[in-house]
Design a protein around this motif. Structure first.
Motif, PDB file in Angstrom:
ATOM      1  N   ASN A 176       6.774  33.562  17.443  1.00  0.00           N
ATOM      2  CA  ASN A 176       6.912  34.828  16.843  1.00  0.00           C
ATOM      3  C   ASN A 176       7.872  35.044  15.381  1.00  0.00           C
ATOM      4  N   GLU A 177       8.894  34.208  15.414  1.00  0.00           N
ATOM      5  CA  GLU A 177       9.797  34.091  14.296  1.00  0.00           C
ATOM      6  C   GLU A 177       9.847  32.967  13.399  1.00  0.00           C
ATOM      7  N   THR A 178       9.744  31.751  14.089  1.00  0.00           N
ATOM      8  CA  THR A 178       9.816  30.514  13.423  1.00  0.00           C
ATOM      9  C   THR A 178       8.484  29.542  13.427  1.00  0.00           C
ATOM     10  N   TYR A 179       8.628  28.622  12.456  1.00  0.00           N
ATOM     11  CA  TYR A 179       7.637  27.337  12.575  1.00  0.00           C
ATOM     12  C   TYR A 179       8.367  26.079  12.386  1.00  0.00           C
ATOM     13  N   GLN A 180       7.854  25.044  12.938  1.00  0.00           N
ATOM     14  CA  GLN A 180       8.451  23.754  12.687  1.00  0.00           C
ATOM     15  C   GLN A 180       7.272  22.803  12.937  1.00  0.00           C
ATOM     16  N   GLY A 181       7.635  21.567  12.354  1.00  0.00           N
ATOM     17  CA  GLY A 181       6.842  20.129  12.483  1.00  0.00           C
ATOM     18  C   GLY A 181       7.075  19.926  14.059  1.00  0.00           C
ATOM     19  N   ASN A 182       5.723  19.465  14.631  1.00  0.00           N
ATOM     20  CA  ASN A 182       5.502  19.098  16.060  1.00  0.00           C
ATOM     21  C   ASN A 182       5.643  17.400  16.107  1.00  0.00           C
ATOM     22  N   VAL A 183       4.327  16.939  15.676  1.00  0.00           N
ATOM     23  CA  VAL A 183       4.076  15.333  15.803  1.00  0.00           C
ATOM     24  C   VAL A 183       3.860  14.804  14.577  1.00  0.00           C
ATOM     25  N   ILE A 184       4.521  13.628  14.063  1.00  0.00           N
ATOM     26  CA  ILE A 184       4.249  12.888  12.956  1.00  0.00           C
ATOM     27  C   ILE A 184       3.484  11.689  13.372  1.00  0.00           C
ATOM     28  N   SER A 185       2.379  11.356  12.621  1.00  0.00           N
ATOM     29  CA  SER A 185       1.608  10.148  12.936  1.00  0.00           C
ATOM     30  C   SER A 185       1.520   9.287  11.630  1.00  0.00           C
ATOM     31  N   PHE A 186       1.959   8.087  11.874  1.00  0.00           N
ATOM     32  CA  PHE A 186       1.893   7.229  10.634  1.00  0.00           C
ATOM     33  C   PHE A 186       1.168   6.089  11.049  1.00  0.00           C
ATOM     34  N   THR A 187      -0.089   5.490  10.354  1.00  0.00           N
ATOM     35  CA  THR A 187      -0.979   4.435  10.333  1.00  0.00           C
ATOM     36  C   THR A 187      -0.476   3.522   9.432  1.00  0.00           C
ATOM     37  N   TYR A 188      -0.159   2.166   9.504  1.00  0.00           N
ATOM     38  CA  TYR A 188      -0.255   1.248   8.358  1.00  0.00           C
ATOM     39  C   TYR A 188      -0.864   0.107   8.743  1.00  0.00           C
ATOM     40  N   ASN A 189      -1.458  -0.540   7.474  1.00  0.00           N
ATOM     41  CA  ASN A 189      -2.518  -1.658   7.655  1.00  0.00           C
ATOM     42  C   ASN A 189      -1.707  -2.846   7.390  1.00  0.00           C
ATOM     43  N   THR A 190      -1.550  -3.854   8.165  1.00  0.00           N
ATOM     44  CA  THR A 190      -0.879  -5.189   7.877  1.00  0.00           C
ATOM     45  C   THR A 190      -1.823  -5.900   7.120  1.00  0.00           C
ATOM     46  N   ASN A 191      -3.176  -5.701   7.031  1.00  0.00           N
ATOM     47  CA  ASN A 191      -3.897  -6.414   5.986  1.00  0.00           C
ATOM     48  C   ASN A 191      -3.565  -6.283   4.605  1.00  0.00           C
ATOM     49  N   ASP A 192      -2.670  -5.350   4.179  1.00  0.00           N
ATOM     50  CA  ASP A 192      -2.046  -5.104   2.891  1.00  0.00           C
ATOM     51  C   ASP A 192      -1.300  -6.168   2.418  1.00  0.00           C
ATOM     52  N   THR A 193      -1.620  -6.543   1.110  1.00  0.00           N
ATOM     53  CA  THR A 193      -0.783  -7.868   0.597  1.00  0.00           C
ATOM     54  C   THR A 193       0.731  -7.733   0.880  1.00  0.00           C
ATOM     55  N   VAL A 194       1.100  -6.474   1.093  1.00  0.00           N
ATOM     56  CA  VAL A 194       2.585  -6.304   0.748  1.00  0.00           C
ATOM     57  C   VAL A 194       3.243  -7.167   2.298  1.00  0.00           C
ATOM     58  N   PHE A 195       2.256  -7.152   3.232  1.00  0.00           N
ATOM     59  CA  PHE A 195       2.708  -7.610   4.553  1.00  0.00           C
ATOM     60  C   PHE A 195       2.455  -9.222   4.466  1.00  0.00           C
ATOM     61  N   LYS A 196       3.283  -9.867   3.721  1.00  0.00           N
ATOM     62  CA  LYS A 196       3.009 -11.395   3.443  1.00  0.00           C
ATOM     63  C   LYS A 196       3.153 -12.306   4.750  1.00  0.00           C
ATOM     64  N   ASP A 197       1.917 -13.100   5.043  1.00  0.00           N
ATOM     65  CA  ASP A 197       1.917 -13.949   6.359  1.00  0.00           C
ATOM     66  C   ASP A 197       1.958 -13.158   7.621  1.00  0.00           C
ATOM     67  N   ALA A 198       1.560 -11.737   7.650  1.00  0.00           N
ATOM     68  CA  ALA A 198       2.143 -11.055   8.884  1.00  0.00           C
ATOM     69  C   ALA A 198       1.156 -11.518  10.087  1.00  0.00           C
ATOM     70  N   LYS A 199       1.847 -11.778  11.209  1.00  0.00           N
ATOM     71  CA  LYS A 199       1.369 -12.176  12.396  1.00  0.00           C
ATOM     72  C   LYS A 199       0.190 -11.482  13.118  1.00  0.00           C
ATOM     73  N   THR A 200       0.619 -10.163  13.130  1.00  0.00           N
ATOM     74  CA  THR A 200      -0.418  -9.219  13.488  1.00  0.00           C
ATOM     75  C   THR A 200      -1.163  -8.523  12.483  1.00  0.00           C
ATOM     76  N   LYS A 201      -2.713  -8.559  12.513  1.00  0.00           N
ATOM     77  CA  LYS A 201      -3.248  -7.796  11.362  1.00  0.00           C
ATOM     78  C   LYS A 201      -4.232  -6.774  11.863  1.00  0.00           C
ATOM     79  N   GLY A 202      -4.251  -5.743  11.138  1.00  0.00           N
ATOM     80  CA  GLY A 202      -4.907  -4.546  11.351  1.00  0.00           C
ATOM     81  C   GLY A 202      -4.143  -3.441  11.301  1.00  0.00           C
ATOM     82  N   LEU A 203      -4.647  -2.214  11.886  1.00  0.00           N
ATOM     83  CA  LEU A 203      -3.854  -1.027  11.709  1.00  0.00           C
ATOM     84  C   LEU A 203      -2.975  -0.736  13.043  1.00  0.00           C
TER      85      LEU A 203
END
Length: 433
Positions: free
Chosen positions: A111-138
């Motif tokens: 009734n008086e406040t609001y706030q963040g609840n759950v943060i979800s972050f998905t990253y893709n190791t197929n991106d070139t910044v993940f050089k030679d990543a062992k696990t590929k995908g989301l």
């Protein structure tokens, strides 16, 4: 840039939102501010947010080594999925960027406040910044938002750097301006300031911790070597340890200083009082990770090797450094050297070096260590084992007795010469009589 989107999902909620994303403006990371104005079908604002963000991700390579990757939302950010919410669905702020990366947060209120609840972050190791990543995908990371409740009809503001760490992922947020559950479509003029911004007391500067020192820029017809002035004092000596269950498995004592020559040369002392320790222990490999104020990350990787005499030894194999924020405004620095052979000593012993040592990470980045002692394997009773000293220290230990011996030898020679001269004078005296 404004984009209209119509939702075709069969959901009983407000089905259209207008989102405004402004991507521009320099800052550290050379990141882009993301500005989102979520509107309902009647073109009434329900969520307004503008913030800076970045991600630091530690991942495993095919060679079983660990590296760091940095992700920063850039000009190709999209915003599909953001909704105003209703009685059955919470408001959701969602963005997508880069090569298949996405981030979202939903919100709750009382009734008086609001706030963040759950943060979800998905990253893709197929991106070139993940050089030679062992696990590929989301890979998806979900974490509860630690933001404190905010008074309704106020704008949450926080300029300070905030961070959330979970599962080898560090999320960074700063320059945040946000209001959820906007009333009557008008963003409030009343602010709710985060606790970090409320402090008006200047941070205490400990005299023995040196400030960052910037080398003067000179102009010359030909390139000249840059001379970087040393801080007045060497860094604090920190004591770090890791546990495997209730047993200490790694011990480290050292002062650390980073020498960065990215744009303007700077020297950075690592403060152990603001440094968080994580890592892992093993029989043949160990990692010590130091996190200084969520701005400087240093990873030391140790390995075990066998010699021709079949005597196992450990050594420092790799150093990885990530600098999130530099005082001179340079872009983030992520560098490593996985071809080191430093701090080599017998397994079951500790390595010690009181003299300053330098680890070369790249041409633009070096690590200076002071009063070093390290034991990443076979720690017994929470104490260091017998130390094997570095060449510089052992040289000094050898030179001292040698110098003493030389002095004593010189004194003996003087005494002997004096004795011979005395005898000759005595003989001369006898002959004259």
């Amino acid at each position: 840039m404004a984009t209209r989107c119509t939702w075709t999902r069969p959901l009983s909620l407000t089905r259209c939102c207008l989102l405004l994303l402004v991507l521009g403006g320099p800052g550290f990371f050379q990141s882009h501010a993301v500005e989102v104005d979520v509107k309902d079908l009647s073109n009434t604002t329900c969520i307004y947010a503008k913030w800076m963000m970045s991600f630091l991700i530690k991942y495993e390579t095919n060679s079983s080594e660990y590296k760091n990757a940095t992700l920063v939302p850039s000009s190709n950010v999209t915003h599909d999925g953001s909704i105003c919410g209703n009685k059955t669905h919470a408001p959701l702020l969602a963005i997508q960027f880069g090569a298949g990366h996405s981030w979202s947060i939903n919100f709750t209120k009382t009734n008086e406040t609001y706030q963040g609840n759950v943060i979800s972050f998905t990253y893709n190791t197929n991106d070139t910044v993940f050089k030679d990543a062992k696990t590929k995908g989301l890979i998806n990371i979900v974490v509860n938002d630690p933001m404190r409740p905010v008074q309704l009809n106020t704008v949450y503001k926080c300029r300070h750097l905030e961070s959330i760490e979970v599962a080898n992922v560090s999320q960074f947020f700063w320059d945040v301006t946000m209001q959820v559950f906007v009333q009557n479509g008008t963003v409030s003029k009343n602010d709710s300031i985060c606790d970090a911004d409320k402090s008006t007391v200047a941070p205490t500067i400990v005299p023995t911790v040196a400030n960052l020192t910037t080398a003067p820029v000179t102009t010359a017809s030909s390139p000249q070597p840059t001379t970087i002035p040393k801080p007045v004092e060497k860094p604090f000596i920190g004591n770090y340890s890791l546990k495997d269950g209730n047993k200490t498995c790694l011990l480290a004592t050292m002062g650390l200083q980073l020498n960065v020559s990215q744009e303007k040369p700077v020297l950075i002392n690592i403060n152990p009082n603001t440094t968080h320790v994580t890592g892992s222990c093993g029989n043949t490999s160990a990692i010590l990770r130091l996190n200084d104020s969520n701005r400087r990350f240093i990873d030391f990787t140790f390995a075990v090797k066998s010699t021709s005499a079949n005597t196992p030894r450990f050594y420092l194999k790799e150093v990885n450094i990530t600098l999130i924020k530099l005082i001179n405004g340079s872009e983030p620095l992520n560098a490593g050297n996985n071809n080191l052979s430093a701090w080599d000593t017998f397994l079951g012993s500790s390595y010690m070096c009181q003299k300053e040592q330098t680890l070369v990470v790249t041409e633009d980045l070096q690590v200076h260590t002071f009063d070093l002692r390290i034991q990443p394997f076979r720690v017994e009773d929470n104490k260091y084992s017998k130390a094997e000293e570095c060449f510089a220290d052992s040289d000094l230990n050898f030179l001292i007795p040698i110098a003493v011996g030389v002095v004593l030898g010189f004194l003996i020679i003087l005494v002997f010469i004096s004795y011979i001269i005395g005898r000759r004078k005595s003989r001369t005296g006898y002959q004259s009589v």
